[in-house]
Design a protein around this motif. Sequence first.
Motif, PDB file in Angstrom:
ATOM      1  N   ARG A 298      11.255 -36.745   1.612  1.00 44.72           N
ATOM      2  CA  ARG A 298      12.600 -37.303   1.545  1.00 44.72           C
ATOM      3  C   ARG A 298      13.209 -37.395   2.952  1.00 44.72           C
ATOM      4  O   ARG A 298      13.905 -38.361   3.274  1.00 44.72           O
ATOM      5  N   LEU A 299      12.903 -36.391   3.795  1.00 47.52           N
ATOM      6  CA  LEU A 299      13.393 -36.455   5.181  1.00 47.52           C
ATOM      7  C   LEU A 299      12.803 -37.673   5.895  1.00 47.52           C
ATOM      8  O   LEU A 299      13.496 -38.357   6.646  1.00 47.52           O
ATOM      9  N   ARG A 300      11.533 -37.941   5.628  1.00 51.13           N
ATOM     10  CA  ARG A 300      10.954 -39.128   6.246  1.00 51.13           C
ATOM     11  C   ARG A 300      11.616 -40.400   5.713  1.00 51.13           C
ATOM     12  O   ARG A 300      11.919 -41.311   6.481  1.00 51.13           O
ATOM     13  N   GLU A 301      11.853 -40.424   4.403  1.00 49.53           N
ATOM     14  CA  GLU A 301      12.523 -41.586   3.793  1.00 49.53           C
ATOM     15  C   GLU A 301      13.878 -41.828   4.441  1.00 49.53           C
ATOM     16  O   GLU A 301      14.232 -42.965   4.780  1.00 49.53           O
ATOM     17  N   THR A 303      14.850 -40.809   7.352  1.00 53.43           N
ATOM     18  CA  THR A 303      14.652 -41.223   8.740  1.00 53.43           C
ATOM     19  C   THR A 303      14.365 -42.723   8.794  1.00 53.43           C
ATOM     20  O   THR A 303      14.912 -43.458   9.630  1.00 53.43           O
ATOM     21  N   GLU A 304      13.540 -43.170   7.863  1.00 52.58           N
ATOM     22  CA  GLU A 304      13.199 -44.593   7.792  1.00 52.58           C
ATOM     23  C   GLU A 304      14.464 -45.412   7.513  1.00 52.58           C
ATOM     24  O   GLU A 304      14.738 -46.419   8.180  1.00 52.58           O
ATOM     25  N   LEU A 305      15.201 -44.954   6.536  1.00 51.14           N
ATOM     26  CA  LEU A 305      16.443 -45.620   6.132  1.00 51.14           C
ATOM     27  C   LEU A 305      17.417 -45.755   7.299  1.00 51.14           C
ATOM     28  O   LEU A 305      18.147 -46.748   7.427  1.00 51.14           O
ATOM     29  N   SER A 306      17.439 -44.750   8.158  1.00 49.72           N
ATOM     30  CA  SER A 306      18.413 -44.725   9.262  1.00 49.72           C
ATOM     31  C   SER A 306      18.147 -45.800  10.304  1.00 49.72           C
ATOM     32  O   SER A 306      19.033 -46.146  11.089  1.00 49.72           O
ATOM     33  N   GLY A 307      16.927 -46.314  10.330  1.00 54.78           N
ATOM     34  CA  GLY A 307      16.584 -47.297  11.361  1.00 54.78           C
ATOM     35  C   GLY A 307      16.348 -46.660  12.726  1.00 54.78           C
ATOM     36  O   GLY A 307      16.299 -47.355  13.744  1.00 54.78           O
ATOM     37  N   ALA A 308      16.173 -45.340  12.777  1.00 55.96           N
ATOM     38  CA  ALA A 308      16.010 -44.666  14.076  1.00 55.96           C
ATOM     39  C   ALA A 308      14.642 -44.952  14.710  1.00 55.96           C
ATOM     40  O   ALA A 308      14.526 -45.016  15.938  1.00 55.96           O
TER      41      ALA A 308
END
Lengths: 351, 351
Positions: A298-301, A303-308
């Motif tokens: 979920r943390l990776r998800e 992170t992905e969502l954030s566009g970072a």
Amino acid sequence: MRGSPTALSFEASLPSLVAQTLGAEVAVELSDLLPTLVSDLEDVDRRLSQVLGSAYAELTESARYACSTGGKRVRPLLMAAAARALGAESTGGIVSLAAAFQLIHTATLVHDDVIDHADTRRGRPSMPRAFGIPLAIVTGDYLFVRAFELAAEYPRSIILRCGESCAALVEGEVLQEASRFDLSVGREHYFRVAERKTSAIIAAALASVAEFGGAAPPVADALATYGRSLGIAFQVRDDLLDVFGETDLLGKPLFNDFREGNPTLVVLEAYARLDPRHQSEFERLFQLRRKRSKHLLRLRELTELSGAAPVVAREAAAWAERSAGALDGLPDGPYRHLLERLAHGAADRRS
Amino acid sequence: MRGSPTALSFEASLPSLVAQTLGAEVAVELSDLLPTLVSDLEDVDRRLSQVLGSAYAELTESARYACSTGGKRVRPLLMAAAARALGAESTGGIVSLAAAFQLIHTATLVHDDVIDHADTRRGRPSMPRAFGIPLAIVTGDYLFVRAFELAAEYPRSIILRCGESCAALVEGEVLQEASRFDLSVGREHYFRVAERKTSAIIAAALASVAEFGGAAPPVADALATYGRSLGIAFQVRDDLLDVFGETDLLGKPLFNDFREGNPTLVVLEAYARLDPRHQSEFERLFQLRRKRSKHLLRLRELTELSGAAPVVAREAAAWAERSAGALDGLPDGPYRHLLERLAHGAADRRS
């Protein structure tokens, strides 16, 4: 009395390690240089194998195991390339120095693996896993000691460069330790850690090569700047791979930074870019001391969502650019070109 | 940038540490020398405090804490006494060297305490207890690094003496680690461990002092022999105190060697001297991986019963005798006399 030197048993051959570090494209483009570099690294490995021989088979074995799982020889490769870029016909003079820096790097990996409870390193059991925590701690100490003995072959100014960069490295570890699970530390903190933990040793190694080769101080400074920026590019990329890399290529599990609560650049940027609801979810999960697989995924998800990720990847590329740019004052030639490609490779590698 | 040097906070003042090391009787007998020696040790402590300053308060604090619980300054005291016995008017030239050897000793104590899960050291919480395991490991590394930086001030031959003795020390730890819970190792194994783990550093420190002072090689050899035998006397006595000492004087709990399964001389001699029935009881208890208080106390009882203690005490005294005898070729004088007394003190001290 030392044991007789025998070959280190690597998980991969030196030519393939070098090709891997350079990337397929560069390896083809600069294929003329490969045999020379591989031979340079072979000299370093022979020296390593020799100095790690102890009268005690167990220590020899653990030390050589640590070195064989201890990375891709990036530091010796950079040092050999730098020496040749400055016109050296042979790297014989810096073999012990390259071995020393490789040992220091390896010693810290071994102690890191004890601290982080790491189970694997480059696809093989980590030192504490393979030899137990006591022997892992002691072997790390042994590698440090042998490194300093090797460094003692050089002028005092180089020994001190080596020592100061080790002290910086330890400071970086302490800084990192102090900021675990803390999302409020800010980007400057991240760069302070990376500069000490990763860049200082690379910068010192390259500046030492320049100094040993009799280069003028501005050349040593340029190589130090190159090494410092490359180190940061390398570290930023490393952190990104820890979230989005492929386990099979990396030879270690993902999500170590999430698990250990390291506020890496990609973590900080992701956190800063999320909307308030996702931000607080990210914070809550990141601060769990024991994370389960679903938390990590979920943390990776998030992170992905954030566009970072693309932002951080561009940042790595910018550091690589800065690194390569530092070489402008060096004589043009294939080895300078190689160093430039290595800087870019640090920022876009997949392993 | 380093933090400003501030005093190390010791659990005891230097004069009382020195008096304690010498023993009350010798301290009175040689009271003329005390102010000079205390002042020599103050110089070493000032140097230590200075080099341990890091830009990071946390690291400075942990490193200074390690040094303040890190022993009675026996090595620097021996080095100062040796320098003066060889006629040095001042110990200014060896201050950094003494600080280096003290740091190496301290670094290994810190890592030992991590490995042995020790809770206390000289009456205060051990490093891993006070700062956590990660910071304890990293601080030990930092102490090693600073030690080598200090050693780098000296000629290469001295740096190499320092490095080789560190390597021996690590080998000693590995040997010891490999023989845990093993009562079949024999006396030679014990002496091999002690010679590496304890004697090598003391011998190297003293030989370095001689070399630095321009003494002839036989004098350096004599001091090395003195240091090696003193180290063994010290270690044999240490092991005896671990069974029969007084916790309040030692500043740490007893029975560490029983607990960790170290086949020390007193353990081996006790085991060898017991009748078959008690021998097998001793073996069974010694090999328990988790010993309870009653097991530890029974092991002491059996040791007492075996009559090993006085035999081992005499053995320590014999090593002290050998140690003092090695000084025969040195110029006669109060400092040589002090060194002789220190050798005997190592064998009959109570803390």
